[in-house]
Design a protein around this motif. Structure first.
Motif, PDB file in Angstrom:
ATOM      1  N   ASP A 148       0.822  -1.201   0.000  1.00  0.00           N
ATOM      2  CA  ASP A 148       0.000   0.000   0.000  1.00  0.00           C
ATOM      3  C   ASP A 148       0.859   1.255   0.000  1.00  0.00           C
ATOM      4  O   ASP A 148       0.498   2.266  -0.610  1.00  0.00           O
ATOM      5  N   ARG A 149       2.010   1.198   0.659  1.00  0.00           N
ATOM      6  CA  ARG A 149       2.913   2.354   0.654  1.00  0.00           C
ATOM      7  C   ARG A 149       3.500   2.588  -0.732  1.00  0.00           C
ATOM      8  O   ARG A 149       3.697   3.739  -1.146  1.00  0.00           O
ATOM      9  N   ILE A 150       3.784   1.505  -1.451  1.00  0.00           N
ATOM     10  CA  ILE A 150       4.273   1.650  -2.827  1.00  0.00           C
ATOM     11  C   ILE A 150       3.189   2.263  -3.707  1.00  0.00           C
ATOM     12  O   ILE A 150       3.456   3.151  -4.530  1.00  0.00           O
ATOM     13  N   LEU A 151       1.956   1.811  -3.546  1.00  0.00           N
ATOM     14  CA  LEU A 151       0.855   2.376  -4.326  1.00  0.00           C
ATOM     15  C   LEU A 151       0.653   3.852  -3.997  1.00  0.00           C
ATOM     16  O   LEU A 151       0.270   4.644  -4.870  1.00  0.00           O
ATOM     17  N   ASP A 152       0.907   4.251  -2.745  1.00  0.00           N
ATOM     18  CA  ASP A 152       0.845   5.676  -2.385  1.00  0.00           C
ATOM     19  C   ASP A 152       1.859   6.477  -3.201  1.00  0.00           C
ATOM     20  O   ASP A 152       1.572   7.592  -3.662  1.00  0.00           O
ATOM     21  N   LEU A 153       3.064   5.907  -3.388  1.00  0.00           N
ATOM     22  CA  LEU A 153       4.098   6.582  -4.172  1.00  0.00           C
ATOM     23  C   LEU A 153       3.678   6.680  -5.635  1.00  0.00           C
ATOM     24  O   LEU A 153       3.882   7.718  -6.279  1.00  0.00           O
ATOM     25  N   PHE A 154       3.105   5.616  -6.174  1.00  0.00           N
ATOM     26  CA  PHE A 154       2.640   5.651  -7.562  1.00  0.00           C
ATOM     27  C   PHE A 154       1.545   6.704  -7.735  1.00  0.00           C
ATOM     28  O   PHE A 154       1.517   7.432  -8.737  1.00  0.00           O
ATOM     29  N   GLU A 155       0.658   6.775  -6.763  1.00  0.00           N
ATOM     30  CA  GLU A 155      -0.412   7.770  -6.837  1.00  0.00           C
ATOM     31  C   GLU A 155       0.154   9.179  -6.784  1.00  0.00           C
ATOM     32  O   GLU A 155      -0.337  10.090  -7.462  1.00  0.00           O
ATOM     33  N   MET A 156       1.225   9.351  -6.027  1.00  0.00           N
ATOM     34  CA  MET A 156       1.815  10.679  -5.890  1.00  0.00           C
ATOM     35  C   MET A 156       2.492  11.125  -7.187  1.00  0.00           C
ATOM     36  O   MET A 156       2.404  12.296  -7.583  1.00  0.00           O
ATOM     37  N   SER A 157       3.156  10.197  -7.866  1.00  0.00           N
ATOM     38  CA  SER A 157       3.896  10.579  -9.077  1.00  0.00           C
ATOM     39  C   SER A 157       3.023  10.605 -10.323  1.00  0.00           C
ATOM     40  O   SER A 157       3.308  11.351 -11.263  1.00  0.00           O
ATOM     41  N   SER A 158       1.959   9.811 -10.353  1.00  0.00           N
ATOM     42  CA  SER A 158       1.180   9.677 -11.582  1.00  0.00           C
ATOM     43  C   SER A 158      -0.289  10.057 -11.439  1.00  0.00           C
ATOM     44  O   SER A 158      -0.966  10.278 -12.445  1.00  0.00           O
ATOM     45  N   GLY A 159      -0.797  10.076 -10.212  1.00  0.00           N
ATOM     46  CA  GLY A 159      -2.218  10.334 -10.009  1.00  0.00           C
ATOM     47  C   GLY A 159      -3.048   9.071  -9.908  1.00  0.00           C
ATOM     48  O   GLY A 159      -4.238   9.137  -9.601  1.00  0.00           O
ATOM     49  N   GLN A 160      -2.446   7.900 -10.160  1.00  0.00           N
ATOM     50  CA  GLN A 160      -3.157   6.628 -10.096  1.00  0.00           C
ATOM     51  C   GLN A 160      -2.358   5.627  -9.274  1.00  0.00           C
ATOM     52  O   GLN A 160      -1.129   5.643  -9.281  1.00  0.00           O
ATOM     53  N   ARG A 161      -3.063   4.731  -8.597  1.00  0.00           N
ATOM     54  CA  ARG A 161      -2.391   3.706  -7.796  1.00  0.00           C
ATOM     55  C   ARG A 161      -2.017   2.495  -8.656  1.00  0.00           C
ATOM     56  O   ARG A 161      -0.968   1.887  -8.445  1.00  0.00           O
ATOM     57  N   MET A 162      -2.888   2.129  -9.567  1.00  0.00           N
ATOM     58  CA  MET A 162      -2.595   1.042 -10.503  1.00  0.00           C
ATOM     59  C   MET A 162      -2.929   1.529 -11.916  1.00  0.00           C
ATOM     60  O   MET A 162      -3.760   2.422 -12.082  1.00  0.00           O
TER      61      MET A 162
END
Length: 403
Positions: A148-162
């Protein structure tokens, strides 16, 4: 009283009569997707096994032929939905080679950071669900906590979790935002401690050790004959990794090891993936420390969308934006195969271009599809309970198999 003929006939048929053919699936019987297994059992011993695919029926590769290159990217992300950054890199890398388009160094490093985070993410899901299949429920929650912490980073850089669509032909869509570096460093500093905790839970767990050691062994040469790659091959002692052997992306700039096993059993597969997560943390940290200054995407307006800030002041930028979004860009005729080291092994993309704005053919070599060949060798002669462990350690993803 039986005649000799009937006695011989009974002895010949007895083993066959004891065989029971059952279906496992095509719902989710501890599988990572919709997979059907036709299993022949003699008691609890697996005598034969046949995987049956095709229940996901996405048709992604065929759909790519009807989309512009620009619009293919969201499609290919959804194949192995745990390795979406790798799917993007394989396709974008192939198109960039056809275009002879060089991406900026900063974009290359940003791609590496996101792919290595994605590798950890994929291994966490595989480890957590496999441990859950073996009864270690706590591991599932701990692994998904870090995921979930990795998905938080993806959401921060791209706007989406997956399914972020963060990679673009020519680089990445946007630069990392303010605060991303600090959040990433915090995660990279904490993740090795979390991996220590995983090992403390499993390495001395008698049930886990009995379920994985000397179970599902496939010889190294047999894996090579089948074309198996990734952690499954490295667990058998073969140090083949395209990050070292292929020289793709910027991996030659980083110092990291290739973990290998010895026996090639379930325990070695677990140990290799644990060690790979540690190495991915190191790679991501080095990429962040050495992140070059400069643009995050190539400056080729016929391929890359112009900056949004120019659309209100430049007619040329507006025209390029309109044509790229509506028609896409044209790729010179040619064909290319571009391969990278995904979380499950060699992930390759073949693109055939005919000079139009749509690919004539897109085909992926997904490691889950190729590695599934080894599943029968892992299971025949073992117990049906071991079949579940073998399937978890095989770590296939049916989204990548049924393309």
């Amino acid at each position: 009283m039986s005649t000799p003929e009937t006695t011989v006939e009974r002895e010949r048929l007895a083993p066959e009569q004891e065989l029971l053919t059952i279906n496992m699936g095509p719902h989710h019987p501890a599988t990572h997707g919709v997979l059907r297994l036709v299993v022949e059992l003699e008691g609890e011993v697996v005598r034969d096994l046949r995987p049956v695919m095709g229940y996901v029926h996405t048709g992604i590769e065929k759909n790519c032929e009807d989309k512009s290159y620009w619009k293919v990217i969201p499609f290919v992300e959804r194949m192995d939905y745990l390795a979406y950054f790798f799917n993007m890199e394989a396709f974008c890398g192939a198109v960039e080679r056809l275009l002879e388009l060089e991406i900026p160094p900063r974009a290359t490093y940003l791609r590496v950071i996101h792919m290595e985070l994605n590798r950890i993410h994929s291994h966490l899901v595989g480890l957590g669900t496999t441990a859950l299949d073996l009864g270690a429920v706590s591991m599932f929650w701990y692994c998904f906590r870090e995921r979930d912490r990795i998905l938080d980073l993806f959401e921060m850089s791209s706007g989406q979790r997956m399914h972020t669509r963060y990679f673009q032909v020519g680089g990445v869509i946007e630069d990392i935002p303010r605060g991303f570096e600090a959040k990433l460093r915090s995660f990279l500093g904490e993740m090795p401690v979390r991996i220590d905790q995983y090992e403390a839970l499993l390495d001395r767990n008698e049930i886990f050790l009995r379920r994985t050691r000397n179970v599902g062994v496939v010889p190294r040469q047999r894996l090579l004959d089948l074309g198996v790659t990734g952690p499954l091959l490295r667990a058998a002692g073969e140090p083949w990794d395209l990050r070292k052997a292929g020289g793709s992306s910027a991996y030659s700039d980083f110092d990291f090891a290739i973990p290998v096993g010895t026996v090639g059993d379930g325990y070695d597969r677990y140990r290799v993936r644990i060690a790979e997560m540690r190495e991915s943390v190191k790679i991501a940290a080095q990429a962040l420390d050495g992140l070059p200054e400069g643009p995050h995407i190539a400056d080729d307006r016929k391929v890359v969308l112009p900056p949004r800030s120019e659309l209100s002041t430049s007619m040329e930028a507006l025209i390029h934006h309109f044509k790229l979004v509506t028609e896409g860009f044209r790729v010179p005729p040619g064909e290319v195969y571009y391969s990278i080291e995904g979380p499950k092994g060699e992930l390759g993309c073949f693109v055939l271009a005919d000079g139009s704005a749509k690919p004539a053919r897109v085909h992926f070599r997904d490691p889950s599809f190729v590695n599934l060949q080894a599943f029968r060798d892992m299971c025949v002669g073992g117990y049906v309970a071991d079949l579940i462990q073998n399937l978890g350690m095989l770590d296939p993803n049916l989204g990548g198999i049924d393309r």
